[in-house]
Design an enzyme around this catalytic site. Sequence first.
Site, short mmCIF file in Angstrom:
data_model
loop_
_atom_site.label_atom_id
_atom_site.label_comp_id
_atom_site.label_asym_id
_atom_site.label_seq_id
_atom_site.Cartn_x
_atom_site.Cartn_y
_atom_site.Cartn_z
N ARG A 13 66.70 61.68 -2.26
CA ARG A 13 67.21 62.78 -3.09
C ARG A 13 67.76 62.29 -4.43
O ARG A 13 68.11 63.09 -5.29
CB ARG A 13 68.33 63.51 -2.35
CG ARG A 13 67.90 64.11 -1.05
CD ARG A 13 69.05 64.78 -0.36
NE ARG A 13 69.46 65.96 -1.07
CZ ARG A 13 68.97 67.18 -0.85
NH1 ARG A 13 68.05 67.35 0.06
NH2 ARG A 13 69.39 68.22 -1.54
N TRP A 55 71.61 61.34 -8.37
CA TRP A 55 70.54 61.46 -9.37
C TRP A 55 71.23 62.08 -10.58
O TRP A 55 71.66 63.23 -10.55
CB TRP A 55 69.44 62.37 -8.84
CG TRP A 55 68.21 62.41 -9.69
CD1 TRP A 55 67.12 61.59 -9.61
CD2 TRP A 55 67.94 63.33 -10.76
NE1 TRP A 55 66.19 61.95 -10.57
CE2 TRP A 55 66.67 63.00 -11.28
CE3 TRP A 55 68.64 64.39 -11.34
CZ2 TRP A 55 66.08 63.69 -12.34
CZ3 TRP A 55 68.06 65.08 -12.40
CH2 TRP A 55 66.79 64.73 -12.89
N ASN A 76 76.86 67.90 -5.33
CA ASN A 76 75.44 67.99 -5.67
C ASN A 76 75.27 69.29 -6.45
O ASN A 76 75.75 70.32 -6.01
CB ASN A 76 74.64 68.02 -4.36
CG ASN A 76 73.16 68.17 -4.59
OD1 ASN A 76 72.67 68.02 -5.71
ND2 ASN A 76 72.43 68.44 -3.52
N GLU A 120 46.35 67.78 -9.15
CA GLU A 120 47.18 67.10 -8.15
C GLU A 120 46.92 65.59 -8.17
O GLU A 120 47.85 64.78 -8.08
CB GLU A 120 46.92 67.72 -6.76
CG GLU A 120 47.66 67.09 -5.61
CD GLU A 120 49.19 67.10 -5.73
OE1 GLU A 120 49.73 67.72 -6.65
OE2 GLU A 120 49.83 66.42 -4.91
N LYS A 158 49.82 62.81 -8.90
CA LYS A 158 50.17 61.75 -7.93
C LYS A 158 50.21 60.40 -8.61
O LYS A 158 51.14 59.62 -8.44
CB LYS A 158 49.15 61.68 -6.78
CG LYS A 158 49.22 62.71 -5.69
CD LYS A 158 50.41 62.64 -4.79
CE LYS A 158 51.60 63.35 -5.32
NZ LYS A 158 51.77 64.74 -5.08
N HIS A 188 36.28 71.00 -25.19
CA HIS A 188 37.19 71.70 -26.11
C HIS A 188 38.31 70.79 -26.60
O HIS A 188 39.32 71.26 -27.12
CB HIS A 188 37.76 72.96 -25.43
CG HIS A 188 36.69 73.92 -25.02
ND1 HIS A 188 36.02 74.71 -25.92
CD2 HIS A 188 36.13 74.17 -23.81
CE1 HIS A 188 35.11 75.44 -25.29
NE2 HIS A 188 35.15 75.11 -24.00
O1 M6R Z 1 60.26 71.12 -2.72
P1 M6R Z 1 59.26 71.71 -3.63
O2 M6R Z 1 57.91 71.87 -3.00
O3 M6R Z 1 59.70 73.03 -4.23
O4 M6R Z 1 59.10 70.70 -4.83
C1 M6R Z 1 58.34 71.01 -5.95
C2 M6R Z 1 58.10 69.79 -6.80
O5 M6R Z 1 59.30 69.28 -7.26
C3 M6R Z 1 57.37 68.70 -6.03
O6 M6R Z 1 56.17 69.15 -5.50
C4 M6R Z 1 57.09 67.49 -6.95
O7 M6R Z 1 56.19 67.86 -7.94
C5 M6R Z 1 56.59 66.31 -6.13
N1 M6R Z 1 57.34 65.14 -6.47
C6 M6R Z 1 55.18 66.00 -6.37
O8 M6R Z 1 54.73 64.94 -5.61
#
Ligand code: M6R
Length: 623
Positions: A27, A76, A102, A497, A501, A520
């Site tokens: 987190r 964080w 938090n 995606e 990644k 484009h």
């Molecule tokens: O918990 P969530 O699915 O709402 O999170 C959304 C994004 O923060 C999450 O998918 C993020 O883009 C990931 N780190 C991607 O791998």
Amino acid sequence: MCGIVGYVGDRKIEEVLIEGLRRLEYRGYDSCGLALNGEKSGIYRKRALGRIDNLARAIEGHTPSDKRSGIAHTRWATHGEPSEDNSHPHCDCSCEIVVVHNGIIENYSSLKDELEKKGHKFSSQTDTEVIAHLVEEKLKEISRGAGIKHALPEPLFFEAFRRAVNLLSGSFAVSALWVKAPELIMSARMHSPLTVGMGEGENFLASDVSAFLKYTKKVYFMDDGEIAAIRRNSAEFYDFKGKKNNKQPSIINWDLSMAEKGGYRHFMLKEIHEQALSAQNTMAGRLLPFEEKRIFSEIGLDFNEAARIKELQIIACGTAFHAGLVGKYVFERLGIRAAADLASEFESRAALLDRGTLVIAVSQSGETADTLHAVKAAKRNGNKVLAVTNTLGSSITREADYTLYTHCGPEIGVASTKAFLGQLIAFYMLAVNFSHARGITDPQKAEQLCRQLLLIPDLIEKTMALENKIEKLTEAFSSKEHYLFIGRDLSYPIALEGALKIKEISYVHAEGYAAGEMKHGPIAIIEKGMPVLSLALSSQSLDLIKGNIEEAKARGADIIAVVDEESKKTVKARHYLEVPQINELFSGALAVIPLQLFAYYIALQRKCDIDKPRNLAKSVTVR
Ligand code: M6R
């Protein structure tokens, strides 16, 4: 973002806290700290920059023996750079009150000004520190007789804490200790998750249940606007006015091994490997024999109401948004108009939604702040919301009218993999069912699609056979700094995606493009040797993507094509990643796997911190 752990009981408190922090490190991990409350020794506080190991080393042999409770935090940074001074727990002036938090206290600077005028001295740049000083101020106020007279420390602490949190605006999960009440942890929640775990003669609290799952599966999910008083033998819940809430605990059905690495080098790799199983879990008991009302009764949506839904609005962030885009294409292929928007761009446009539009909010964590705000905006407009999430009791499920859980088990790696797959499967199931409810897909066709869906777990296992090939392939590419991912139609979100990644875990530049857009503009960046990962599966648009591949090749691109047996016959590429043949509608569930593995092995070659990429946190609970 940020993780909170707390414990009151007879175990070695620092061990429970450190272990909990390790489980919550996903987190946030720029700094961490803990505070213990000793019967005679008072508050012991230690903070460290960087990872939990640094904190564990710093406290070794130094903690007091009379400790009764403790709180800890992994950070964080939002306000103030990562530094020891800005790490939690934060203290009041005399370090008798310690606080972990938090979220973001939006009115912290005006509160801080007022407190400074009253003589409070601040030692950090954080918003959190105001909470400790506010509690201190409220303790003084009550003791001076400005409020209710309380002789005993615990009710005094309760009341001071309650008054303090009433002054905060923003999002917060906050926990506090006061030196004079060593067996009491006070906590409050507003738009940021906090859970309380019930043990025998001991109790736990954490941002996420994985922190205490080893000890108990009996959990209270705190609600927004709720305060908890957690003692060794009890956990009591109140609203911000001090009125007691009667809550029912939930029982978590995850076991601890699901939240551990199980022999894999990284959570991400473990989670990639778990996809066949988690896809199975997402579908379990939901598909066959095909029954028209089954999924709707599970989520609590009346079948006739479902049959009236003509249009869908999907909202999500990051990877969940890419799953939502796939959902849009699948719904539309099955005859239902759907839009997909980034939740962070949606709030101000919610008022334009037709009331009959069903909003589908997708979120692995169920805690993403932008998605939550977008959901609330849709609700304000009078729309019904269906949450697709992996997390029981998460904030999004409380706001939504209906929830479909993806049942993927805990996802710890910051880079989302198995949760994405679960979201795709959720969309496939929903699209088939909504299309049938609207009378567009007949029951025979719906049943046939369900049968094809049930093949996915086996086909995922087969796709995993590409792993060795991909590992070797990445040796040749790991020094590249620029990548393109292209796809069309249902494969376009998969290209997005794939690019996300590799960006997030390898820190390289990558772009995902709808292949038709190349001419484009983006084709200008192609130069000799640039890797272009091309999604070239059997589909309506295969001929077009083949043309795009040729155009990229003509400009020197090194083509890595994701193909199936059929399409491989005609796609011309330097490298092939062949996935099993499947109905085009569901092809994303297989095509994404080589891209996840490619990103993983590039990051491994580049020696990146795969499960904890720089600057990122697993749940983005601030906007
Ligand atoms: O918990 P969530 O699915 O709402 O999170 C959304 C994004 O923060 C999450 O998918 C993020 O883009 C990931 N780190 C991607 O791998």
